[in-house]
Design a protein around this motif. Sequence first.
Motif, PDB file in Angstrom:
ATOM      1  N   ILE A  72       0.877  -1.165   0.000  1.00 43.15           N
ATOM      2  CA  ILE A  72       0.000   0.000   0.000  1.00 43.15           C
ATOM      3  C   ILE A  72       0.917   1.219   0.000  1.00 43.15           C
ATOM      4  O   ILE A  72       1.727   1.381   0.914  1.00 43.15           O
ATOM      5  N   ASP A  73       0.814   2.053  -1.015  1.00 47.38           N
ATOM      6  CA  ASP A  73       1.652   3.243  -1.098  1.00 47.38           C
ATOM      7  C   ASP A  73       0.782   4.485  -1.247  1.00 47.38           C
ATOM      8  O   ASP A  73      -0.022   4.580  -2.171  1.00 47.38           O
ATOM      9  N   ASN A  74       0.954   5.438  -0.328  1.00 48.51           N
ATOM     10  CA  ASN A  74       0.283   6.737  -0.393  1.00 48.51           C
ATOM     11  C   ASN A  74      -1.235   6.629  -0.511  1.00 48.51           C
ATOM     12  O   ASN A  74      -1.862   7.489  -1.114  1.00 48.51           O
ATOM     13  N   ALA A  75      -1.844   5.612   0.037  1.00 48.34           N
ATOM     14  CA  ALA A  75      -3.300   5.435  -0.059  1.00 48.34           C
ATOM     15  C   ALA A  75      -3.956   5.844   1.253  1.00 48.34           C
ATOM     16  O   ALA A  75      -3.354   5.783   2.313  1.00 48.34           O
ATOM     17  N   GLY A  76      -5.204   6.258   1.175  1.00 47.61           N
ATOM     18  CA  GLY A  76      -6.007   6.532   2.357  1.00 47.61           C
ATOM     19  C   GLY A  76      -5.660   7.806   3.105  1.00 47.61           C
ATOM     20  O   GLY A  76      -6.147   8.008   4.208  1.00 47.61           O
ATOM     21  N   ALA A  77      -4.830   8.666   2.528  1.00 47.17           N
ATOM     22  CA  ALA A  77      -4.497   9.922   3.203  1.00 47.17           C
ATOM     23  C   ALA A  77      -5.745  10.791   3.310  1.00 47.17           C
ATOM     24  O   ALA A  77      -6.619  10.761   2.449  1.00 47.17           O
ATOM     25  N   ARG A  78      -5.865  11.509   4.413  1.00 44.81           N
ATOM     26  CA  ARG A  78      -6.971  12.435   4.677  1.00 44.81           C
ATOM     27  C   ARG A  78      -8.333  11.722   4.770  1.00 44.81           C
ATOM     28  O   ARG A  78      -9.345  12.277   4.379  1.00 44.81           O
ATOM     29  N   TYR A  79      -8.346  10.490   5.253  1.00 42.51           N
ATOM     30  CA  TYR A  79      -9.618   9.782   5.429  1.00 42.51           C
ATOM     31  C   TYR A  79     -10.437  10.483   6.516  1.00 42.51           C
ATOM     32  O   TYR A  79      -9.894  11.137   7.409  1.00 42.51           O
ATOM     33  N   HIS A  80     -11.748  10.358   6.449  1.00 47.82           N
ATOM     34  CA  HIS A  80     -12.659  10.909   7.451  1.00 47.82           C
ATOM     35  C   HIS A  80     -13.748   9.886   7.735  1.00 47.82           C
ATOM     36  O   HIS A  80     -14.231   9.223   6.824  1.00 47.82           O
ATOM     37  N   GLY A  81     -14.124   9.763   9.000  1.00 45.33           N
ATOM     38  CA  GLY A  81     -15.192   8.844   9.359  1.00 45.33           C
ATOM     39  C   GLY A  81     -14.672   7.450   9.620  1.00 45.33           C
ATOM     40  O   GLY A  81     -13.609   7.259  10.191  1.00 45.33           O
ATOM     41  N   GLY A 107      -5.538  11.803   8.723  1.00 42.32           N
ATOM     42  CA  GLY A 107      -6.925  11.365   8.715  1.00 42.32           C
ATOM     43  C   GLY A 107      -7.597  11.643  10.045  1.00 42.32           C
ATOM     44  O   GLY A 107      -6.965  12.053  11.020  1.00 42.32           O
ATOM     45  N   ASN A 108      -8.895  11.413  10.069  1.00 41.82           N
ATOM     46  CA  ASN A 108      -9.668  11.666  11.268  1.00 41.82           C
ATOM     47  C   ASN A 108     -10.830  10.678  11.318  1.00 41.82           C
ATOM     48  O   ASN A 108     -11.581  10.576  10.366  1.00 41.82           O
ATOM     49  N   GLY A 109     -10.941   9.931  12.418  1.00 38.24           N
ATOM     50  CA  GLY A 109     -12.040   8.988  12.562  1.00 38.24           C
ATOM     51  C   GLY A 109     -11.571   7.640  13.060  1.00 38.24           C
ATOM     52  O   GLY A 109     -10.636   7.545  13.843  1.00 38.24           O
ATOM     53  N   VAL A 110     -12.222   6.598  12.564  1.00 43.04           N
ATOM     54  CA  VAL A 110     -11.893   5.223  12.945  1.00 43.04           C
ATOM     55  C   VAL A 110     -11.282   4.548  11.724  1.00 43.04           C
ATOM     56  O   VAL A 110     -11.905   4.469  10.670  1.00 43.04           O
ATOM     57  N   LEU A 111     -10.062   4.054  11.873  1.00 43.76           N
ATOM     58  CA  LEU A 111      -9.338   3.414  10.771  1.00 43.76           C
ATOM     59  C   LEU A 111      -9.013   1.978  11.155  1.00 43.76           C
ATOM     60  O   LEU A 111      -8.492   1.719  12.233  1.00 43.76           O
ATOM     61  N   GLY A 112      -9.341   1.045  10.271  1.00 42.58           N
ATOM     62  CA  GLY A 112      -8.983  -0.358  10.461  1.00 42.58           C
ATOM     63  C   GLY A 112      -8.256  -0.856   9.227  1.00 42.58           C
ATOM     64  O   GLY A 112      -8.789  -0.802   8.126  1.00 42.58           O
ATOM     65  N   VAL A 113      -7.025  -1.309   9.394  1.00 45.40           N
ATOM     66  CA  VAL A 113      -6.216  -1.815   8.281  1.00 45.40           C
ATOM     67  C   VAL A 113      -5.714  -3.208   8.625  1.00 45.40           C
ATOM     68  O   VAL A 113      -5.107  -3.411   9.672  1.00 45.40           O
ATOM     69  N   ASN A 114      -5.991  -4.173   7.751  1.00 45.25           N
ATOM     70  CA  ASN A 114      -5.430  -5.518   7.825  1.00 45.25           C
ATOM     71  C   ASN A 114      -4.639  -5.740   6.551  1.00 45.25           C
ATOM     72  O   ASN A 114      -5.184  -5.626   5.458  1.00 45.25           O
ATOM     73  N   GLN A 115      -3.359  -6.043   6.681  1.00 48.14           N
ATOM     74  CA  GLN A 115      -2.526  -6.315   5.504  1.00 48.14           C
ATOM     75  C   GLN A 115      -1.717  -7.576   5.784  1.00 48.14           C
ATOM     76  O   GLN A 115      -0.982  -7.636   6.767  1.00 48.14           O
ATOM     77  N   GLY A 116      -1.876  -8.574   4.933  1.00 50.83           N
ATOM     78  CA  GLY A 116      -1.173  -9.827   5.142  1.00 50.83           C
ATOM     79  C   GLY A 116      -0.630 -10.395   3.852  1.00 50.83           C
ATOM     80  O   GLY A 116      -1.224 -10.255   2.788  1.00 50.83           O
ATOM     81  N   ALA A 117       0.500 -11.035   3.953  1.00 48.88           N
ATOM     82  CA  ALA A 117       1.100 -11.753   2.837  1.00 48.88           C
ATOM     83  C   ALA A 117       1.554 -13.109   3.354  1.00 48.88           C
ATOM     84  O   ALA A 117       2.101 -13.203   4.446  1.00 48.88           O
ATOM     85  N   GLY A 118       1.309 -14.145   2.583  1.00 44.82           N
ATOM     86  CA  GLY A 118       1.689 -15.487   2.993  1.00 44.82           C
ATOM     87  C   GLY A 118       0.503 -16.415   2.965  1.00 44.82           C
ATOM     88  O   GLY A 118      -0.230 -16.461   1.987  1.00 44.82           O
ATOM     89  N   ALA A 119       0.284 -17.126   4.057  1.00 44.52           N
ATOM     90  CA  ALA A 119      -0.814 -18.094   4.107  1.00 44.52           C
ATOM     91  C   ALA A 119      -1.316 -18.257   5.535  1.00 44.52           C
ATOM     92  O   ALA A 119      -0.556 -18.110   6.489  1.00 44.52           O
ATOM     93  N   ASN A 120      -2.603 -18.570   5.651  1.00 50.20           N
ATOM     94  CA  ASN A 120      -3.248 -18.884   6.938  1.00 50.20           C
ATOM     95  C   ASN A 120      -3.075 -17.784   7.983  1.00 50.20           C
ATOM     96  O   ASN A 120      -2.932 -18.063   9.170  1.00 50.20           O
ATOM     97  N   ASN A 121      -3.094 -16.533   7.553  1.00 51.33           N
ATOM     98  CA  ASN A 121      -3.035 -15.419   8.490  1.00 51.33           C
ATOM     99  C   ASN A 121      -4.454 -14.994   8.841  1.00 51.33           C
ATOM    100  O   ASN A 121      -5.312 -14.914   7.971  1.00 51.33           O
ATOM    101  N   GLN A 122      -4.703 -14.739  10.118  1.00 54.88           N
ATOM    102  CA  GLN A 122      -6.020 -14.330  10.590  1.00 54.88           C
ATOM    103  C   GLN A 122      -5.890 -12.991  11.298  1.00 54.88           C
ATOM    104  O   GLN A 122      -5.048 -12.830  12.182  1.00 54.88           O
ATOM    105  N   MET A 123      -6.742 -12.019  10.902  1.00 53.59           N
ATOM    106  CA  MET A 123      -6.661 -10.671  11.453  1.00 53.59           C
ATOM    107  C   MET A 123      -8.044 -10.135  11.762  1.00 53.59           C
ATOM    108  O   MET A 123      -8.960 -10.289  10.964  1.00 53.59           O
ATOM    109  N   VAL A 124      -8.171  -9.489  12.920  1.00 53.63           N
ATOM    110  CA  VAL A 124      -9.438  -8.899  13.341  1.00 53.63           C
ATOM    111  C   VAL A 124      -9.175  -7.515  13.921  1.00 53.63           C
ATOM    112  O   VAL A 124      -8.294  -7.353  14.769  1.00 53.63           O
TER     113      VAL A 124
END
Length: 192
Positions: free
Chosen positions: A30-39, A97-114
């Motif tokens: 992820i490069d330069n994405a999601g800047a200035r997010y709101h909400g 940004g301002n608000g609630v941000l949730g980012v899950n980023q995974g590479a490989g196998a059998n990764n679980q993220m919440v």
Amino acid sequence: MNRTLLWLALAGCTSAMADPGLRTQDSASIDNAGARYHGNFNLNQAAGDQQQQTNTRAIAIGTEAHATTVVRQALATPASSAIDASSQIGGNAFSNGNGVLGVNQGAGANNQMVNALRVSISAQPQSVDDSVLSQQNVALLPGSGATDIPQGSRQVVTSDQAFTGSRGVIQLNQSAGVGNRMANTLSIRVAD
């Protein structure tokens, strides 16, 4: 159809298949994405096999409001650890940004993220009971990761400019590899 041509076609496909001795290469970037997010901004990015990712939000407002979330993830198939995996968040991603941000980023196998967030605004005060606290461990079930010795390279990179200047709730899970299990949970209860 000529049997010789059919045999040549099948033989050509066999030689084009990957050598089982080679490692898999999985890369999430992820490069330069999601800047200035709101909400409420949520992003899941996965490269590889059998990735399980979720961003869960619950908001309750009322006299006896009670926000709840339940997340259960299970993987039944083991994965090979012969993986070269890399995850990268670069540039000014998710900055200012301002608000609630949730980012899950995974590479490989059998990764679980919440990433889970619960907000309750109620006229009555509420206590945090054992069921809410125990959910932290219920979110990810045991035995879903790789069982063999890791054989690949792993790399996780986050730019020093990523997330700068942001306000609010930031939940980030970032992994590279096999069988990683991660959870970020936040529960807020406000009595009016």
